[in-house]
Scaffold this active site. Sequence first.
Site, PDB file in Angstrom:
ATOM      1  NE  ARG A  62      -1.679  -2.235   2.728  1.00 43.74           N
ATOM      2  CZ  ARG A  62      -1.794  -3.484   2.267  1.00 43.74           C
ATOM      3  NH1 ARG A  62      -2.835  -3.813   1.557  1.00 43.74           N
ATOM      4  NH2 ARG A  62      -0.881  -4.404   2.527  1.00 43.74           N
ATOM      5  CB  THR A  63       3.412   2.556   2.331  1.00 41.64           C
ATOM      6  OG1 THR A  63       2.691   2.004   3.426  1.00 41.64           O
ATOM      7  CG2 THR A  63       3.961   3.906   2.702  1.00 41.64           C
ATOM      8  CE  LYS A  92      27.750  -6.736   4.290  1.00 39.78           C
ATOM      9  NZ  LYS A  92      26.565  -7.315   4.871  1.00 39.78           N
ATOM     10  NE  ARG A 113       6.994   0.369   5.184  1.00 40.04           N
ATOM     11  CZ  ARG A 113       5.784  -0.154   4.984  1.00 40.04           C
ATOM     12  NH1 ARG A 113       5.664  -1.431   4.690  1.00 40.04           N
ATOM     13  NH2 ARG A 113       4.702   0.587   5.097  1.00 40.04           N
ATOM     14  CG  HIS A 141       3.480   3.645   8.525  1.00 47.61           C
ATOM     15  ND1 HIS A 141       3.630   4.521   7.459  1.00 47.61           N
ATOM     16  CD2 HIS A 141       2.951   2.507   7.990  1.00 47.61           C
ATOM     17  CE1 HIS A 141       3.209   3.922   6.356  1.00 47.61           C
ATOM     18  NE2 HIS A 141       2.782   2.714   6.658  1.00 47.61           N
TER      19      HIS A 141
HETATM   20  N1   CP Z   1      -0.485  -0.355   5.810  1.00 44.94           N
HETATM   21  C1   CP Z   1       0.712  -0.462   5.221  1.00 44.94           C
HETATM   22  O1   CP Z   1       1.683   0.206   5.585  1.00 44.94           O
HETATM   23  O2   CP Z   1       0.750  -1.369   4.226  1.00 44.94           O
HETATM   24  P1   CP Z   1       2.065  -1.804   3.430  1.00 44.94           P
HETATM   25  O3   CP Z   1       2.963  -2.490   4.424  1.00 44.94           O
HETATM   26  O4   CP Z   1       1.573  -2.723   2.368  1.00 44.94           O
HETATM   27  O5   CP Z   1       2.707  -0.560   2.892  1.00 44.94           O
END
Ligand code: CP
Length: 505
Positions: A62-63, A92, A113, A141
């Site tokens: 999603r993100t 590395k 992320r 998040h």
């Molecule tokens: N909700 C969410 O962060 O989904 P993803 O891990 O798929 O990005």
Amino acid sequence: MEINFKNRDIISITDFCREEILYLCKQAKKMFDLEKNNERDDLSNELKNKALAYMFYEPSTRTKTSFITAMRQLGGNSDGFSGIESTSVMKKETIRDTVMMMEANHFDVIVMRHPLGGSLQWAADVASIPVINGGDGENEHPTQSLLDIFTLYIFYNENLDGISIGFGGDLSHGRTIRSLSLALSCFKDIKIRWAAEDFLGMPKDLVELLESRGVVVIREKSVEDVMSKVQFYYMTRPQLERMGSITKNDVMKMMKKYRIDLNKVKKSNVKLMHPLPVNSEIAEIDYEVYFDESQAFFQQAENGIFLRKALLYEMLKDEEHVQFSGKLNPLLKHGNNKLKRIIKENVKEGRGFIDNIDNGTVVDHLLPGTEQKIVAELDLTNRGRSSIPAHLPKAGKSFLKTDLPGLSEKELKKITLISPEATINYIKDGKVMDKFVYFLCKNTNCVTRVINEDVPSKFYDDNGTMRCRYCRKPYLITSEKVSQKEKEEFLNSLPEGIEKTEFRP
Ligand code: CP
């Protein structure tokens, strides 16, 4: 108040105030309305020539895709990586160098992320372009919390005061519960009810923090009890990947009473939310519930696109491109984590434990039994450096003398990882020239503890609580050797809050 997101990093939901959250909800509602009125293309040139870099060191559906969709619908481009297998991280390469490469490729914004807590604040300190936290370990998040809040705003008549919400699933290991509840704490008359096994329950420190911000938090005996008293139920996935030796079967047992099935939702009037993904093996939400009118989680996911469109638009509109300089900010080199100790003794006069050394370094007040480990970790023998590790059981003292004239940041970190809060003494011509304690965040998942990432250890003063600049976890000085005066002087030297501007050109 002036609300301005231009060139701003989005790292923690706690950086947002009530007015800013409401403003973003209003802007996201405009995106929502455009979509529902079939006018999506009205904004399709707004971010023309702007580019988003995505850097996903951990999986995401999603993100990542919703940021790409948001950027595309505003006329911009996106590129980057999902998973490190195809990148030079496999060779590395550090976070710092990888972020610099995104900037060198003329991106205007980064969404990243990473599994390490604090890695996103570090990326933001390195980058001259704005950085958005797409999830840093268990930490934060923030755009998930914003889209969750926006979903509540849509369902609750464009209001957020007076919301009553239930939490279920894993309230302990995920980042969504912490961030969403902290975002809600900006609003009035918020009630949170929850039910879960102790191991998966709301962390005590979070409950205390929420209560100090005026949120009512109530533990109920069952999901049914929660659902009968709330308007929204926010279910979460057990975060098996963050539970160490706990197995899927252990979690299935813990979840047995707390899974969401049709029977439970049919007895209530809740809107059922979930940040997704649902774990299809644990099935914290039963398949039949997917077809029930309470199910709101797919709409919640779509809301992520509206919210992220609004956010990207606010961050990048009218902004010129940042010119890449290729230079690192000198502030990235040093921490602010050395507590100066008062030098009382001249080594020769003292004749104490740091005697018989004219030039070198003495690491004092080590945890018993750690001296040899430090000799090995610093590779002193192979380097041909002298090392006199000593443990004096009667005096309860462990220390290490070496002829090293000083210690590098890497060496200081290595020592501190083995024995926190040792006293470091640099000695020249028989005199102690410098004496200090080196602090390193105690959160084992903090980016500052990964030696090769070279992240300086920095702290700030959050209304009297010393916190790590990167993962923002509190730090309590425990060394009995540090005097009250030394402690106070150190705490007074820390910046108040996260100062960001100094890291921007
Ligand atoms: N909700 C969410 O962060 O989904 P993803 O891990 O798929 O990005």
